[in-house]
Enzyme design. Structure first.
Site, short mmCIF file in Angstrom:
data_model
loop_
_atom_site.label_atom_id
_atom_site.label_comp_id
_atom_site.label_asym_id
_atom_site.label_seq_id
_atom_site.Cartn_x
_atom_site.Cartn_y
_atom_site.Cartn_z
N SER A 92 -36.80 -52.59 22.54
CA SER A 92 -36.02 -52.42 21.32
C SER A 92 -34.97 -53.52 21.19
CB SER A 92 -35.33 -51.06 21.35
OG SER A 92 -34.50 -50.92 20.23
N ALA A 93 -34.84 -54.08 19.97
CA ALA A 93 -33.96 -55.24 19.77
C ALA A 93 -32.49 -54.93 19.98
CB ALA A 93 -34.17 -55.80 18.35
N CYS A 105 -22.15 -30.61 25.41
CA CYS A 105 -21.43 -30.35 24.16
C CYS A 105 -21.65 -31.46 23.15
CB CYS A 105 -19.94 -30.21 24.43
SG CYS A 105 -19.42 -28.50 24.43
N THR A 154 -46.19 -53.40 5.65
CA THR A 154 -45.57 -54.73 5.63
C THR A 154 -44.44 -54.79 6.66
OG1 THR A 154 -46.10 -54.93 3.30
CG2 THR A 154 -44.40 -56.41 4.15
N ASN A 192 -31.86 -44.82 31.07
CA ASN A 192 -30.78 -45.12 30.13
C ASN A 192 -29.51 -44.32 30.39
OD1 ASN A 192 -32.57 -42.93 29.32
ND2 ASN A 192 -31.20 -42.73 27.57
N GLY A 216 -37.65 -48.72 19.64
CA GLY A 216 -38.11 -48.15 20.90
C GLY A 216 -38.87 -46.85 20.73
N THR A 217 -38.33 -45.96 19.91
CA THR A 217 -38.95 -44.65 19.76
C THR A 217 -40.36 -44.75 19.19
OG1 THR A 217 -36.85 -43.50 19.57
CG2 THR A 217 -38.74 -42.43 18.58
#
Lengths: 171, 388
Positions: free
Chosen positions: B200-201, B325, B238, B152, B72-73
């Site tokens: 994202s998987a 935190c 690749t 999210n 995703g990133t």
């Protein structure tokens, strides 16, 4: 989890939880904006901490620190208790993760504040806190908190700015 | 002690069929380079095409519009920086929201340092963006709008289709970060009117470290990683074949099983919420209806999130917190502040995200521990005492 076994023990079953009624000294530190809050109450007899209790709003480290600092101070003379430092609390806990070291600062600060409060009351000259123009926010950018008066970065949650000494809002 | 995993938003476990497919590929080929001209290359190409088709079908795209990435990133960075660089001569203005994932906000921060201008739109108390705000923010030099599909942290699903209508009318490229939603709720890139979509998987039972970027045909975009001609010249290097096999299988399963998965997750969520109702001073975060099916974000007044999370972890229950935190910063979650939570409340937030193998019985067990944890920590809290 990144906490030591000792931290986890104190977090799981914290010692000296609560608030002493009609305490001889109260120490309140921190604010929930930047993290944690802690209140320590003490009962003093013959210059010795006879009883001590705490209440904490905070993460696991903050709760463990509170528990440890009360255990360390219990039964000690006021003079001895004043020698307890944030560092010695963290050491007794077997260390704290780097990003949690600020939590350990609260413990000794609250204890020292409670003792100073006791001295002040005893000498009958409880000081009126200086009056400042009140603000109700803490400056904040890029994940860091700043004093609303002098813009110094606040590394530790505290009721006062360490640079300019002005009171910080609790919310 | 049975482990109860309620943190699917951080990563889903591998679906058994996905695991099988990946192991099968390792045994049968595993190393063939799809860019090779010999038979092992051909085998790899076939595998790649098959996976690409499955990802495309999941979001109603064409296979040639799918670019495999490392997750995703990377997809988000590729989309944002790729369009910004390709359209730099036309303009430097980008529009986004104030509840985006860090991969979006930090990529934009870098662009700002390079001279781009970013307008960050606010959201309402449910975390919902108003499409008319997007319309008002558009300028002559606006080149890109990027708004997440589902948040999210609070699960709110944004009106992407409406924003897409606006950007399409004005000829502006539109990217949506669908990492939290893709594979969990139906997505059709044509209905959403998007030009770019990140997925994202490991948000839908595939492996971590692999994802995809949907790039609508003729979208002006530069690659993020330069080199060979792989992935239609959009992503050199690749391909991560084993990961891509997993992503392909996960996409196929998500497409087939989606209706029953959603129903199961919605039932779990409804059940959990009905129980949560019994605890005092709980604030629910996110939109009551337009929300991810398996995700519940709630703030527990007077206690801090990390301490709750660790205490639940001690009892074998894995959840997530957005407490300042836990993230290593002193700051409360930007999403919770954006929807108007005060700092103390934001600090006491827990995130439960359910998955397909979770059960009502697990919720029952976790709930007993949650109630006990809250009681324990409120008893320690000075804020709770002040309230009483």
């Amino acid at each position: 989890m990144q906490y030591s076994d000792t931290v986890m023990e104190h977090f799981r079953s914290p010692k000296n939880v609560g608030r002493i009624e009609n305490p001889d000294g109260i120490g309140e530190v921190g604010n929930p904006v930047c993290g944690d809050m802690m209140t320590i109450t003490i009962k003093v007899k013959d210059d010795r901490i006879e009883d001590i209790k705490f209440e904490t709003f905070g993460c696991g480290a903050a709760i463990a620190v509170s528990s440890m600092v009360t255990e360390m101070a219990k039964g000690k003379t006021l003079e001895e208790a004043l020698k307890i430092t944030n560092k010695s609390v963290a050491e007794q806990l077997g260390g704290l993760p780097k990003n949690k070291l600020h939590c350990s600062n609260l413990g000794a600060d609250a204890l020292h504040k409670a003792i100073m409060d006791y001295y002040a009351k005893k000498e009958g000259k409880a000081k009126e806190p200086k009056k400042f123009e009140k603000v109700d926010y803490i400056g904040e950018r890029e994940g860091k908190c700043y004093c609303p008066y002098c813009d110094t970065e606040l590394l530790t949650p505290a009721p006062f700015c360490k640079k300019c000494g002005k009171p910080l809002p609790s919310k | 002690m049975e482990l109860i995993y309620f943190d699917h938003i951080s990563g889903t476990p591998l679906h058994p069929h996905v695991k099988e497919a990946m192991i099968k590929y390792i045994k049968e080929n595993g190393f063939g380079n799809p860019s090779s001209q010999h038979r092992l290359g051909d085998m790899a190409i076939e595998t790649l095409n098959n996976a690409r088709e499955n990802v495309a079908k999941l979001i109603n795209a064409k296979p040639e519009e799918i670019v495999f990435t490392s997750g995703g990133t990377e997809s988000v960075n590729h989309a944002i920086k790729g369009v910004a660089f390709a359209k730099a001569k036309k303009g430097k203005h980008i529009i986004t929201s104030n509840i985006e994932h860090q991969s979006v906000s930090r990529a934009l921060r870098v662009l700002m340092r390079m001279g781009y201008e970013v307008t960050t739109l606010p959201v309402d108390s449910y975390g919902m963006i108003d499409p008319s705000d997007v319309k008002k923010a558009i300028k002559d030099d606006t080149i890109l709008v990027t708004v997440m599909h589902a948040n999210n942290e609070i699960g709110t699903i944004e009106p992407i289709d409406e924003i897409g209508k606006i950007t399409r009318e004005r000829g502006i490229v539109f990217h949506t970060d669908a990492v939290a939603s893709c594979g969990n709720i139906p997505i059709d890139v044509n209905e959403l009117n998007v030009d770019l979509l990140s997925l994202s998987a490991n948000q839908f039972y595939g492996p971590p470290g692999v994802g995809a970027l949907y790039i609508r045909e003729k979208t002006p975009i530069f690659p993020l990683i330069d080199g060979g001609t792989q992935e239609n010249n959009q992503r050199a290097g690749t391909q991560n074949m084993i990961g891509i096999v997993g992503l392909g299988k996960a996409s196929e399963l998500a497409r087939i099983e989606m209706p029953e998965r959603m129903e199961h997750l919605q039932n779990l969520k409804r059940y959990f919420l009905s129980k949560l109702n019994r605890i005092d001073d709980i604030v629910l975060n996110g939109h009551p209806e337009k929300s991810l099916p398996g995700l519940v974000s709630f703030s527990v007044e007077y206690v801090e999130g990390e301490s709750m999370m660790i205490m639940l972890d001690e009892k074998g229950i894995c959840v997530s917190t957005r407490s300042a935190c836990a993230s290593g910063s002193l700051r409360a979650s930007h999403v919770l502040i954006a929807i108007g939570r005060d700092y103390a409340t934001a600090q006491g937030t827990l995130l439960f995200s359910f998955g397909i193998s979770n059960t009502m019985e697990q919720i029952d067990r976790a709930f007993v521990e949650l109630e006990e944890t809250i009681r324990f920590l409120r008893n320690i809290s000075p804020l709770y005492k002040k309230k009483k």
